[in-house]
Design a protein around this motif. Structure first.
Motif, PDB file in Angstrom:
ATOM      1  N   LEU A  17       0.794  -1.234   0.000  1.00 50.02           N
ATOM      2  CA  LEU A  17       0.000   0.000   0.000  1.00 50.02           C
ATOM      3  C   LEU A  17       0.830   1.290   0.000  1.00 50.02           C
ATOM      4  O   LEU A  17       0.641   2.132  -0.874  1.00 50.02           O
ATOM      5  CB  LEU A  17      -0.987  -0.003   1.174  1.00 50.02           C
ATOM      6  CG  LEU A  17      -2.404  -0.472   0.841  1.00 50.02           C
ATOM      7  CD1 LEU A  17      -3.299  -0.369   2.053  1.00 50.02           C
ATOM      8  CD2 LEU A  17      -2.991   0.313  -0.326  1.00 50.02           C
ATOM      9  N   PRO A  18       1.791   1.456   0.937  1.00 47.63           N
ATOM     10  CA  PRO A  18       2.518   2.719   0.960  1.00 47.63           C
ATOM     11  C   PRO A  18       3.311   2.933  -0.319  1.00 47.63           C
ATOM     12  O   PRO A  18       3.456   4.050  -0.784  1.00 47.63           O
ATOM     13  CB  PRO A  18       3.474   2.575   2.141  1.00 47.63           C
ATOM     14  CG  PRO A  18       3.053   1.374   2.877  1.00 47.63           C
ATOM     15  CD  PRO A  18       2.260   0.520   1.951  1.00 47.63           C
ATOM     16  N   ARG A  21       1.090   4.335  -2.946  1.00 45.06           N
ATOM     17  CA  ARG A  21       0.707   5.695  -2.607  1.00 45.06           C
ATOM     18  C   ARG A  21       1.867   6.655  -2.845  1.00 45.06           C
ATOM     19  O   ARG A  21       1.681   7.733  -3.390  1.00 45.06           O
ATOM     20  CB  ARG A  21       0.283   5.732  -1.132  1.00 45.06           C
ATOM     21  CG  ARG A  21      -0.910   6.629  -0.892  1.00 45.06           C
ATOM     22  CD  ARG A  21      -1.285   6.648   0.554  1.00 45.06           C
ATOM     23  NE  ARG A  21      -2.358   5.720   0.884  1.00 45.06           N
ATOM     24  CZ  ARG A  21      -2.622   5.298   2.105  1.00 45.06           C
ATOM     25  NH1 ARG A  21      -1.867   5.682   3.117  1.00 45.06           N
ATOM     26  NH2 ARG A  21      -3.614   4.486   2.341  1.00 45.06           N
ATOM     27  N   THR A  24       2.351   7.309  -6.674  1.00 43.17           N
ATOM     28  CA  THR A  24       1.319   8.202  -7.201  1.00 43.17           C
ATOM     29  C   THR A  24       1.555   9.618  -6.719  1.00 43.17           C
ATOM     30  O   THR A  24       1.421  10.583  -7.489  1.00 43.17           O
ATOM     31  CB  THR A  24      -0.071   7.728  -6.745  1.00 43.17           C
ATOM     32  OG1 THR A  24      -0.093   6.320  -6.806  1.00 43.17           O
ATOM     33  CG2 THR A  24      -1.156   8.291  -7.629  1.00 43.17           C
ATOM     34  N   LEU A  25       1.927   9.730  -5.452  1.00 38.06           N
ATOM     35  CA  LEU A  25       2.150  11.054  -4.876  1.00 38.06           C
ATOM     36  C   LEU A  25       3.270  11.777  -5.624  1.00 38.06           C
ATOM     37  O   LEU A  25       3.123  12.934  -6.024  1.00 38.06           O
ATOM     38  CB  LEU A  25       2.503  10.917  -3.391  1.00 38.06           C
ATOM     39  CG  LEU A  25       2.617  12.230  -2.632  1.00 38.06           C
ATOM     40  CD1 LEU A  25       1.245  12.837  -2.433  1.00 38.06           C
ATOM     41  CD2 LEU A  25       3.310  12.015  -1.291  1.00 38.06           C
TER      42      LEU A  25
ATOM     43  N   CYS B  90       7.823   5.801 -11.149  1.00 37.10           N
ATOM     44  CA  CYS B  90       6.520   6.117 -10.567  1.00 37.10           C
ATOM     45  C   CYS B  90       5.404   6.161 -11.598  1.00 37.10           C
ATOM     46  O   CYS B  90       4.228   6.187 -11.240  1.00 37.10           O
ATOM     47  CB  CYS B  90       6.572   7.469  -9.852  1.00 37.10           C
ATOM     48  SG  CYS B  90       7.600   7.473  -8.404  1.00 37.10           S
TER      49      CYS B  90
END
Lengths: 284, 290
Positions: A17-18, A21, A24-25, B90
């Motif tokens: 999960l992290p 995140r 994406t961040l 990313c």
């Protein structure tokens, strides 16, 4: 068995999960960084000069298209776009016309000095325009081409022809040679084969090469400014003149900037998968 | 692909040769001509020999410009390459959002260079620019046209904004070419994220990263328009890089001799780097064929 899967699953979740995140961040932050300066330009282009210099606001209070109206109705402004597009189109056509046969030769044949020639072309793409500014100015003045669209178009072939050759060669290598041979057996002459069979096969490559020729000619300023005075003055040069003058109209300047971004932004979607290839001279 | 030996292929290359000879060889010979001659005007020239080269090699002005140029290019590479790789990692791998990211990231690459300069010149102003206004609001005494450090910050930030996407797009193209089987094998071996990056992704990206480094080095080495629009090479000569200095010398002061000698040495450096670039690229092509 059940207990092990239960102990594993939460562990996997906290691990994955992290990571998602964070990625994406980072991506969102980067895109914001990309877009804020462009947004700021668009915002200013929709404001009157008094509003820009008067109060500091994050978005236009009374959006207006007056700045665009100024540019699109004043010949000294919009002729800049016409001039730019004229020499860019001449340059793109010229570059592609000479690069197509050359790229074919490089992709299909070995010949005396081919590697040296290929390398020499590359050095022209890498040459600093600053080195060429003065000799170009003198060369084109002496042959009477100064301040013509053709002068800028010819000057830009310096870096666009090598670019087109390299990109097209990359695409042509992907076409199997058997196609050429079959066509010759079928009795096609070389020009006929090249135009009727080969060019449609590398249509996407031609499109990508054209896009990059267009783009690099469009974004260049130093040579186009040095080689023009009045008749063929590009929009980029008209803009810098406004910057250096005192008491400038920020709104009009911003609107002119926004209008120069539009051509690239319109076609970028079509070449999105080839951007890396084009910038890396057809390799990658 | 095995190529056929055929010297008639020269005819196909001829148009390129003629065109590039006109737009590259003739101007370059003019430069060589100027570099060994001196003039008092009126088109009367006399032999100067290597005098200009000696002058340029010992000129502190050019040493300064070269030093700033190397510092700038080094700084640009140190920031953009790691950042570009990080961004590529990313990015979404496929689908709608991948296209959105590609298009938005490529936008700065397609903006005319003087507009890039204009955007950042405006953005950095304390009265009407977002960046300058915010910094001033935070209590920073921000003035990029007076303070050399601030001038450098804005020029470097501008270049990062302008070109990092290129590195990211190249790295992304490299990542996309890694077969899924590699990741599955790593999963079976329970490799950590770092190990996957270090032993699978980085080696597979080596080729594109070399291209990215060379392209970024070359383009930052001949940067002209953007810093010229933002700072004009100032304050003083704090952001006068090689091209800015050269144009000032050649077109501003019309010092033909020194400018020409300077150009030739500048070009030789470029030639050297181009050669490295070419060797790397042809080697990569060969590996690809295998």
């Amino acid at each position: 068995m059940a207990t092990t899967s239960e102990t594993l699953r939460p562990a996997a979740r906290t691990f994955s999960l992290p990571k998602v995140r964070l990625g994406t961040l980072v991506m969102v932050l980067y895109l914001i960084f990309m877009l804020v300066p462009i947004y700021w330009l668009v915002k200013m282009s929709l404001q009157t000069n008094r509003e820009i210099t008067g109060v500091f606001t994050l978005w236009p209070q009374n959006p207006t298209l007056d700045n665009y109206r100024v540019i699109l109705t004043d010949a000294s402004w919009y002729m800049g776009y016409v001039n730019s597009i004229t020499y860019v189109v001449i340059n793109t056509l010229l570059s592609l016309a000479v690069a197509l046969p050359a790229a074919y030769a490089f992709s299909r044949y070995r010949f005396l000095g081919d590697k040296h020639l290929f390398f020499w072309l590359l050095t022209n793409r890498m040459a600093p325009p600053a080195v060429f500014a003065l000799p170009f100015f003198q060369l084109y003045s002496s042959v009477g081409l100064f301040d013509t669209h053709l002068a800028v178009a010819l000057a830009h072939t310096l870096f666009n022809v090598p670019l087109a050759v390299w990109i097209l060669e990359g695409f042509m290598r992907g076409v199997p040679k058997e196609i050429d041979e079959t066509a010759y057996i079928d009795g096609y002459s070389f020009p006929h084969f090249f135009v009727k069979i080969f060019m449609p096969l590398i249509a996407s490559g031609i499109g990508v090469a054209a896009f990059f020729c267009f783009m690099f000619s469009w974004v260049e300023l130093l040579l186009s400014r040095t080689l023009t005075a009045v008749n063929a003055q590009p929009i980029a040069s008209i803009m810098t003149r406004t910057v250096s003058a005192s008491g400038l109209d920020w709104g009009v300047l911003a609107a002119a900037g926004v209008l120069t971004i539009i051509p690239g932004a319109l076609v970028i979607y079509f070449v999105r998968n080839y951007i890396a290839k084009g910038f890396a001279l057809g390799r990658v | 692909m095995d190529k056929v030996q055929n010297n008639k292929a020269w005819f196909l290359v001829l148009p390129v040769l003629v065109l590039v000879a006109f737009s590259a060889v003739i101007p370059l010979m003019t430069v060589v001509n100027y570099s060994v001659q001196d003039t008092f005007g009126n088109n009367v020239f006399f032999w100067e020999g290597l005098g200009w080269f000696k002058e340029v090699l010992t000129s502190s002005r050019i040493h300064g410009a070269l030093g700033r140029q190397l510092a700038f290019s080094g700084l640009i590479l140190a920031i953009q390459i790691p950042l570009g790789i990080a961004i590529a990692l990313c990015m979404p791998k496929r689908g709608f959002w991948a296209s959105v990211c590609l298009v938005l990231m490529a936008l700065p690459l397609l903006i005319p260079w003087n507009v890039v300069g204009t955007i950042w010149q405006i953005l950095g102003r304390t009265d009407i620019g977002l960046l300058g206004h915010t910094l001033a609001g935070l209590g920073v005494d921000w003035n990029y046209s007076r303070n050399p450090v601030h001038a450098w910050i804005i020029v470097v930030t501008m270049d990062v904004w302008h070109w990092t996407s290129l590195v990211a797009l190249l790295a992304y193209a490299g990542l996309q070419s890694i077969p899924q089987a590699y990741y599955q094998a790593a999963k079976i071996d329970q490799a950590s994220r770092w190990k996957v990056f270090r032993y699978i992704e980085l080696p597979k990206m080596r080729g594109v990263l070399l291209i990215a480094i060379l392209l970024r080095f070359m383009d930052s080495f001949m940067i002209y328009t953007e810093p010229f629009v933002v700072t004009g090479g100032g304050p003083g000569s704090a952001t006068s890089f090689l091209s800015i200095d050269l144009v000032k010398m050649a077109l501003g002061q019309f010092d033909l001799g020194p400018a020409a000698a300077f150009s030739i040495m500048y070009f030789l450096v470029i030639l050297l780097v181009s050669w490295v670039f070419y060797t790397v690229m042809t080697n990569l092509d060969r590996v690809e064929v295998k």
